[in-house]
Motif scaffolding. Sequence first.
Motif, short mmCIF file in Angstrom:
data_model
loop_
_atom_site.label_atom_id
_atom_site.label_comp_id
_atom_site.label_asym_id
_atom_site.label_seq_id
_atom_site.Cartn_x
_atom_site.Cartn_y
_atom_site.Cartn_z
N PRO A 30 6.87 3.06 -8.20
CA PRO A 30 7.77 3.10 -7.05
C PRO A 30 8.50 1.80 -6.75
O PRO A 30 9.66 1.81 -6.38
N ASP A 31 7.85 0.64 -6.93
CA ASP A 31 8.50 -0.57 -6.41
C ASP A 31 8.24 -1.77 -7.31
O ASP A 31 7.57 -2.73 -6.92
N ASP A 352 -1.50 3.48 -4.44
CA ASP A 352 -0.82 4.24 -3.40
C ASP A 352 -1.74 4.28 -2.17
O ASP A 352 -2.57 5.17 -2.02
#
Lengths: 423, 423, 423, 423
Positions: A30-31, A352
């Motif tokens: 995601p990042d 996460d």
Amino acid sequence: MLNKSQIDAHNEKGLAKHKKGFDYVSGIIPDAEGIIKKLTDFQVAIPSWALGSGGTRFGRFSGGGEPSTLEEKMEDIGLLHQLNRSSGAVSLHIPWDIPTDAKAIKSLAADFDLKFDAMNSNTFQDQKDQKLSYKFGSMQHVDKGVRQQAVDHNIEVIKYGQELGSNSLTVWLADGSSFPGQLNFRNAFNNTLESLQSIYSALPDDWKIFVEYKAFEPNFYSTTVGDWGQSLLYANKLGEKAYTLVDLGHHLPNANIEQIVSLLLNERKLGGFHFNDSKYGDDDLTVGSIKPYQLFLIFKELVEGMDARGLNHATDLGWMIDASHNIKDPLEDLLQSVEAINLAYAQALLVDSKALNEAQLNNDVAGAQEILQDAYRTDLRPVLAEARLREGAALSPLGLFREQKIRQQLIGKRGEKTVATGL
Amino acid sequence: MLNKSQIDAHNEKGLAKHKKGFDYVSGIIPDAEGIIKKLTDFQVAIPSWALGSGGTRFGRFSGGGEPSTLEEKMEDIGLLHQLNRSSGAVSLHIPWDIPTDAKAIKSLAADFDLKFDAMNSNTFQDQKDQKLSYKFGSMQHVDKGVRQQAVDHNIEVIKYGQELGSNSLTVWLADGSSFPGQLNFRNAFNNTLESLQSIYSALPDDWKIFVEYKAFEPNFYSTTVGDWGQSLLYANKLGEKAYTLVDLGHHLPNANIEQIVSLLLNERKLGGFHFNDSKYGDDDLTVGSIKPYQLFLIFKELVEGMDARGLNHATDLGWMIDASHNIKDPLEDLLQSVEAINLAYAQALLVDSKALNEAQLNNDVAGAQEILQDAYRTDLRPVLAEARLREGAALSPLGLFREQKIRQQLIGKRGEKTVATGL
Amino acid sequence: MLNKSQIDAHNEKGLAKHKKGFDYVSGIIPDAEGIIKKLTDFQVAIPSWALGSGGTRFGRFSGGGEPSTLEEKMEDIGLLHQLNRSSGAVSLHIPWDIPTDAKAIKSLAADFDLKFDAMNSNTFQDQKDQKLSYKFGSMQHVDKGVRQQAVDHNIEVIKYGQELGSNSLTVWLADGSSFPGQLNFRNAFNNTLESLQSIYSALPDDWKIFVEYKAFEPNFYSTTVGDWGQSLLYANKLGEKAYTLVDLGHHLPNANIEQIVSLLLNERKLGGFHFNDSKYGDDDLTVGSIKPYQLFLIFKELVEGMDARGLNHATDLGWMIDASHNIKDPLEDLLQSVEAINLAYAQALLVDSKALNEAQLNNDVAGAQEILQDAYRTDLRPVLAEARLREGAALSPLGLFREQKIRQQLIGKRGEKTVATGL
Amino acid sequence: MLNKSQIDAHNEKGLAKHKKGFDYVSGIIPDAEGIIKKLTDFQVAIPSWALGSGGTRFGRFSGGGEPSTLEEKMEDIGLLHQLNRSSGAVSLHIPWDIPTDAKAIKSLAADFDLKFDAMNSNTFQDQKDQKLSYKFGSMQHVDKGVRQQAVDHNIEVIKYGQELGSNSLTVWLADGSSFPGQLNFRNAFNNTLESLQSIYSALPDDWKIFVEYKAFEPNFYSTTVGDWGQSLLYANKLGEKAYTLVDLGHHLPNANIEQIVSLLLNERKLGGFHFNDSKYGDDDLTVGSIKPYQLFLIFKELVEGMDARGLNHATDLGWMIDASHNIKDPLEDLLQSVEAINLAYAQALLVDSKALNEAQLNNDVAGAQEILQDAYRTDLRPVLAEARLREGAALSPLGLFREQKIRQQLIGKRGEKTVATGL
């Protein structure tokens, strides 16, 4: 030192492959940019005694080209930092590395873009000119004179640190006993507390003191700061500038270090970390070489706990490697160490946390494991490399070190038989 | 139960040999009478679940003649106390031994000259009629309902205890996790603290609460009250009626338990002790059967530390056996346990503390060892026997138990296949 | 059981993402196809007792929908095999799973495409109708009658195995002692050897016998087949059909299991493997959940040693999961287990053995570490998924299990409170 | 050296008290004279490196008056033997104590009534003039040249031993690895075997070779002779002159050493013993200072197993102390060591083996424990003293050592800062 063009040439050569890897992995996580940012800020201190070959009680096999002065040690750390841009701090040990000319040393550090991390005192060995012996302990000693000597030494170390711009003191005490009956545990504890209080009184306002614990060795029956419980007792009694320091190798077999880290953060008393790895005792092996998953779990707690406490990952805790390079080239070992640390940190950042929190609230044990393993099994090495690339460091620090035959250069310059101060 | 004449006959038979032994040993030690006095006062509680055969996760091999009611359990403890006059207390476990008619139970206890020691709660198993499950913990649980259920249970246990005249509650929490990620350590800690605080609020003024810790099992990754450091954190946060309880088998390999004991006494937070022995984990073997010297060293710290704090050996700490009798007759095992405890206590009392203190002040390590070993190597069994003799107990409790074929009698009375409640 | 269209729908959904991952990783590793081929052949046996919730000595928290007959157990294993095509074997335990109608069971196995792996005997528990007790051991017992009973039982187990087409017997002996003095170690060893020899005599020509060792538990002082050295002694004295079986959790703290594996292969005496993981003792946690790097290192030795001995990875050793699912859904746990095993196996296959050999010959310790870590850090999950995809299994076995709410279906069918036989 | 009148005066002073103690204890045990006879015959070898202060990897605190030549070392051992008449053997280490003039050394030994026990080689350190380095092992080394150098050294050690009248060689190999991947375990094993075979070929007919094992340190990942299983493999492959040597501190945590001893005797492959004690690792503390009951249990197996094999306690096994005196006076430490060994041996001789055998045959676990503890709890120190008295040694060796201020004398003679060769 390398020059920029050497690094550039190395990176050029590996760029295509790197690009492909980074594109892939940054596309599935995601990042990536957030992780790169944090990796860039995160710096691990190199202790001044880690640049030479270590040994065991059975002897020492020397390497070659070891630094024999503080200046040469800083040169080595400067080189590491050039290679990975993640080793921008030095942790000095007194009396092995007394900065006789602080100004010159600071200027050298500035050249290499290095900061001075925690100062380390030594009351576990007798120095040549030492009045009283630490054979039976230092701050715990039954003789007030010995305790005072140990206190004075630590205050002197603080002074050296102030000159250099350090702002923390790590106190590791070998104090303890090797035989039942040797020590009155309460007196030893109370003497140690009193000694630490004297040092604490001399601590500048903006300094921290780290109380390191260790389960055993060199004392083999009891250690007076033997576990995190004892260290926390001292830290709490000392005051708010006192913290516990965790060294990975300083525990009894099977200890859950990640839980300790979490609880210390919960108590706002975790101060710093010494990285290494071990299979049996305080083996001081390369961090990540034996139990990389444990390292990841520890980082997971560090990230989670620091975030919960609003702490800055890069600056609010002290990060240092503390290993003994008995059979590997110390510089290669340190490059592998930093890589393993950064990898575990990146994996922890990838967890996460929202999903994990939810799994925990549902007692979804298998689900929680999936979340952790998903982060851990993802190959984040391209992200680390990208962070280095952007900072002008090497795509493969160890690769470049070998390509340039840097050890051979150092041997040529410093000789085959030099011995660095330290263990 | 035995009658007095049986005991007398047994003692008569062994008296001459005993006399000779006691005369000899009381002639070579400084204060046999002082030791006898202290041994007489010192009572070890027998837990109500220790009268039946225990098992392992691989199964259970039943003995015979096991007590199947609380009354029968107290009868067994009464017998033990008759044999050694050192087991004058019962430690009850709820819900295994609910005293439905407290008055009758108290009267029975009075008949056997037994007191009610610490009460034990159970939030590590699900009972048949239980609303919510402890599968994922009790006081740490993410669900407030489960936490409340565990709190309520403990308050109920206190109530039972009050009816019987007990004045302490032992809380052992199996809470923890078996897999990385399963638990948020901080939340688990803070939930547990909050739960304990609720119980603490309900604790009568003259009661103590003991927070027991355990390194692992039944959870195999983390335990929420996992070591003395964690237990002490809880105890300190709870208040002055809260103490740490040490169980010998609840530590990581090689832990220095005697040092822990000493430090807890130094902090005025040692509350009680569970005796057993082990080689590998929480093996729950007969105390003194594997590491008798460690047991002596622990008692040495107990005696020294309690004296330094002005505590009464017999009454200011809770003493209890907590073992699992998988392959021995439970009553024989308990007789051996009490003998081993008393022997270690007597040896600790024999330590020349003045000489030891002097040796410590001189760092005379070999001398200190001599002092400890001199006490430990002295055969004090005749002193223990003399203490029993004077109290009307048996010179050889185990000998008399076997002479009278008590187990066979119990089997005849209770049957071959009875199963006592417990593990 | 799932039908093909359910699996296809699941795979369809994830295909694009999978493709991308597999394309990437198969592009950066030398021989993805070779690894896929080996993964496809490699099957891990599921023990019949692993389908239900396990417990500890402190109790058991039941799950739901557990299989209560052998047929239901095989149905569960069939489902697992459908999901991952890597669990194509069953390991039966007698007397928990007596195949009363062998023909019907074999036909059921054929339906699910399952083979019968090693048979397991049980002389560590007393069965209801058992004449003599194993309380004090079985094959080591001082009473010849007990030893003979244990021998007879094992011969009966072989007979059951023959009917089903198994060709190996795993003997795990809990025999040992819990207290010093209980056992004459030599007699126990020699009795055990004699008992094993009787079984060995009854072993069909094409069968193997695996002698499993365990450091401790359920006996807590000594175990009569306690380590690999003892097991190897037995295996050597028995003959060429006898082998040592390694269970990951059956060692003392810090044991180097990978070295044991290598030496046993060197001696041509490694017979099989039980997979699980642990932090403290024989915790029986999901394999790979605590020490995945150790698992990789073990597989590295397995691959290297089997190749050196010319053994077939898939068929020449017995591979079995042996864990206890105390708090996870057993089927989910087994899916995670197989994934972790396959991942470690694939990583081991990826090791550049030629480069490693060269590094070893040059004592290039840092280089050797790089080679291992390079294989370990590579994310090979897409390769595992590809192997499954090609075999018609699920891209994400656990994902599909959850999507289809299979546990809820099983509960609906079998009930909430069923209890599977086993521990 | 002491003169006889000093010893006599010391004994005279303590005689009355001793008499009383010996009369008592010899009256309550069955065969004091038999024990005295065996104690008198039993001699423990003192290693030549144990006369000086040892150290840890963190440093070394020197004592004073340490012997700096082989002659002075033998003088020290002669003194010990005079004090206790139980230390009548020397174990030499090459190259720390090369007997350049063997004849003179033998004559000196005769003066002190000392024999030459096992010779010890050293391939774990690099000596100044050494051609090839042992940094990466000796007999396991990938380079045949290094292996040959190690073999040649051992053959040279045998030659020195032959000149002195020794007839055994102890081979302790530090060989192993500190990082995964560093070593091919099979090659390391097979190279080591080949090297040992070369030495074995050079072994005189009446010599034995002892293969010592160690779990870890100085290598921290694997050791090539790492446990008794590996040592036994080598010994069996070498031949009938090869035996396993057990060092108490060389095991993983919680290992059952007494069982190992028993099994090795059962296999007729136990060759010798190194005494020391430990809490954490190879701590090399004074034997009996931490786990005296374990020491007793080991001796119980030694006595029982040697008797079963018809071995002579005094001469058929090699007995040696191997400790490191970091903080105690080495001579005091050795006196305490011999006392602890003799005490454990005497206690083992006191065990009622007939009754124990019967208890074992009846599975009377509690009874067996009683029999062992009865022997262990009996205070046999007067029996040891009587054995010394009859041999002209001191009633209290350590007492006399201190009365005569022998350390101060040695300091006066040899100086404050002398350093003995060794670790």
